[in-house]
Design an enzyme around this catalytic site. Structure first.
Site, PDB file in Angstrom:
ATOM      1  N   GLU A  96      14.336 -10.331  -9.511  1.00 29.22           N
ATOM      2  CA  GLU A  96      15.231 -11.284  -8.867  1.00 29.22           C
ATOM      3  C   GLU A  96      15.182 -11.054  -7.370  1.00 29.22           C
ATOM      4  OE1 GLU A  96      18.326  -9.881 -11.120  1.00 29.22           O
ATOM      5  OE2 GLU A  96      17.917 -11.278 -12.740  1.00 29.22           O
ATOM      6  N   TYR A 115       6.073 -10.595  -2.768  1.00 29.54           N
ATOM      7  CA  TYR A 115       5.921 -10.905  -4.193  1.00 29.54           C
ATOM      8  C   TYR A 115       4.889 -12.011  -4.412  1.00 29.54           C
ATOM      9  CZ  TYR A 115      10.313  -8.285  -4.622  1.00 29.54           C
ATOM     10  OH  TYR A 115      11.276  -7.314  -4.563  1.00 29.54           O
TER      11      TYR A 115
HETATM   12  C1  LIG Z   1      10.441  -6.364   1.168  1.00 33.27           C
HETATM   13  C2  LIG Z   1       9.999  -4.993   1.704  1.00 33.27           C
HETATM   14  C3  LIG Z   1      10.084  -3.972   0.574  1.00 33.27           C
HETATM   15  C4  LIG Z   1       8.551  -5.094   2.224  1.00 33.27           C
HETATM   16  O1  LIG Z   1       8.121  -3.783   2.577  1.00 33.27           O
HETATM   17  P1  LIG Z   1       6.934  -3.558   3.657  1.00 33.27           P
HETATM   18  O2  LIG Z   1       6.457  -2.163   3.486  1.00 33.27           O
HETATM   19  O3  LIG Z   1       7.391  -3.950   5.007  1.00 33.27           O
HETATM   20  O4  LIG Z   1       5.858  -4.605   3.147  1.00 33.27           O
HETATM   21  P2  LIG Z   1       4.277  -4.565   3.465  1.00 33.27           P
HETATM   22  O5  LIG Z   1       4.019  -3.967   4.798  1.00 33.27           O
HETATM   23  O6  LIG Z   1       3.581  -3.955   2.297  1.00 33.27           O
HETATM   24  O7  LIG Z   1       3.966  -6.123   3.521  1.00 33.27           O
HETATM   25  C5  LIG Z   1       2.984  -6.709   2.678  1.00 33.27           C
HETATM   26  C6  LIG Z   1       2.944  -8.196   2.994  1.00 33.27           C
HETATM   27  O8  LIG Z   1       4.174  -8.824   2.621  1.00 33.27           O
HETATM   28  C7  LIG Z   1       4.454  -9.857   3.570  1.00 33.27           C
HETATM   29  N1  LIG Z   1       5.641  -9.490   4.366  1.00 33.27           N
HETATM   30  C8  LIG Z   1       6.277  -8.301   4.391  1.00 33.27           C
HETATM   31  N2  LIG Z   1       7.331  -8.353   5.236  1.00 33.27           N
HETATM   32  C9  LIG Z   1       7.346  -9.596   5.745  1.00 33.27           C
HETATM   33  C10 LIG Z   1       8.191 -10.257   6.671  1.00 33.27           C
HETATM   34  N3  LIG Z   1       9.231  -9.635   7.261  1.00 33.27           N
HETATM   35  N4  LIG Z   1       7.935 -11.541   6.969  1.00 33.27           N
HETATM   36  C11 LIG Z   1       6.898 -12.189   6.412  1.00 33.27           C
HETATM   37  N5  LIG Z   1       6.029 -11.615   5.528  1.00 33.27           N
HETATM   38  C12 LIG Z   1       6.271 -10.333   5.205  1.00 33.27           C
HETATM   39  C13 LIG Z   1       3.270  -9.927   4.503  1.00 33.27           C
HETATM   40  O9  LIG Z   1       2.324 -10.820   3.921  1.00 33.27           O
HETATM   41  C14 LIG Z   1       2.758  -8.508   4.449  1.00 33.27           C
HETATM   42  O10 LIG Z   1       1.396  -8.384   4.795  1.00 33.27           O
HETATM   43  P3  LIG Z   1       0.989  -8.253   6.361  1.00 33.27           P
HETATM   44  O11 LIG Z   1       1.888  -7.229   6.985  1.00 33.27           O
HETATM   45  O12 LIG Z   1      -0.441  -7.837   6.290  1.00 33.27           O
HETATM   46  O13 LIG Z   1       1.206  -9.623   6.935  1.00 33.27           O
HETATM   47  C15 LIG Z   1      10.906  -4.540   2.900  1.00 33.27           C
HETATM   48  O14 LIG Z   1      10.971  -5.600   3.832  1.00 33.27           O
HETATM   49  C16 LIG Z   1      12.306  -4.153   2.496  1.00 33.27           C
HETATM   50  O15 LIG Z   1      12.558  -3.002   2.119  1.00 33.27           O
HETATM   51  N6  LIG Z   1      13.250  -5.088   2.610  1.00 33.27           N
HETATM   52  C17 LIG Z   1      14.659  -4.788   2.313  1.00 33.27           C
HETATM   53  C18 LIG Z   1      14.867  -4.536   0.851  1.00 33.27           C
HETATM   54  C19 LIG Z   1      14.517  -5.741   0.026  1.00 33.27           C
HETATM   55  O16 LIG Z   1      14.775  -6.882   0.392  1.00 33.27           O
HETATM   56  N7  LIG Z   1      13.914  -5.483  -1.150  1.00 33.27           N
HETATM   57  C20 LIG Z   1      13.558  -6.518  -2.081  1.00 33.27           C
HETATM   58  C21 LIG Z   1      14.770  -6.967  -2.831  1.00 33.27           C
HETATM   59  S1  LIG Z   1      14.367  -8.189  -4.061  1.00 33.27           S
END
Ligand SMILES: CC(C)(COP(=O)(O)OP(=O)(O)OC[C@H]1O[C@@H](n2cnc3c(N)ncnc32)[C@H](O)[C@@H]1OP(=O)(O)O)[C@@H](O)C(=O)NCCC(=O)NCCS
Length: 146
Positions: A97, A109
């Site tokens: 979700e 995702y």
């Molecule tokens: C979602 C989350 C886990 C992503 O972690 P991350 O380590 O920054 O992600 P990655 O570096 O592996 O990103 C992989 C890809 O996802 C996409 N992405 C990640 N963050 C993004 C952002 N802020 N905006 C747009 N695309 C994004 C991009 O395509 C990215 O690839 P790129 O950096 O080469 O463009 C992190 O933002 C987080 O912890 N958020 C808060 C908690 C949360 O919302 N969890 C999910 C609840 S359902």
């Protein structure tokens, strides 16, 4: 860099979760989850993921990356590894979700091949809807590699 989360990691997991969510899970809650059946818990520097397998279905319970460590591939690597781990435990589908407005998570995702299969109205405090995403396992090779 990614390894199985252990009870010794709970403090770090709680620290990261608190940085990521307004209603964060504390060490006790995370520990209860880690000890429960069917759990996959993986940790990397600055992030972790928890997933659960029941029969042939898996669910992402949470994924969190410290804001200071984001956009370095950690979230993607954790999720991909969690998918492999639940698959190894027999999962054929994976659900999660996500808040409609959570564009970072939705982008991540989508990159891994999750697609929208439903919506829970007013699921979160504040009234925001949740989207239900699903992926069939094994994942098709999607997104760009690192
Ligand atoms: C979602 C989350 C886990 C992503 O972690 P991350 O380590 O920054 O992600 P990655 O570096 O592996 O990103 C992989 C890809 O996802 C996409 N992405 C990640 N963050 C993004 C952002 N802020 N905006 C747009 N695309 C994004 C991009 O395509 C990215 O690839 P790129 O950096 O080469 O463009 C992190 O933002 C987080 O912890 N958020 C808060 C908690 C949360 O919302 N969890 C999910 C609840 S359902």
């Amino acid at each position: 860099m990614i390894r199985e989360a252990a009870l010794e990691d709970l403090a770090e997991m709680a620290r990261i979760h608190a940085l990521c969510f307004a209603k964060a899970w504390d060490e006790a809650a995370l520990g209860d989850m880690l000890k429960s059946p069917g759990i996959v818990g993986l940790i990397a520097p600055g992030g972790f993921v928890l997933a659960r397998v029941a029969a042939d279905e898996a669910e992402v319970l949470t994924i969190a990356v410290d804001p200071a460590a984001r956009r370095r591939g950690t979230g993607r690597a954790l999720l991909a590894e969690a998918v492999s781990a639940v698959q190894a435990k027999g999962a054929r589908t994976m659900f999660l979700e996500v808040a409609c407005a959570n564009s970072a998570a939705r982008a991540l995702y989508g990159l891994l091949g999750f697609h929208n299969v439903g919506r829970r109205k007013s699921y979160y405090e504040g009234g925001e809807d949740a989207l239900i995403l699903k992926a069939d396992l094994p994942l098709a090779a999607v997104g760009h590699g690192r």
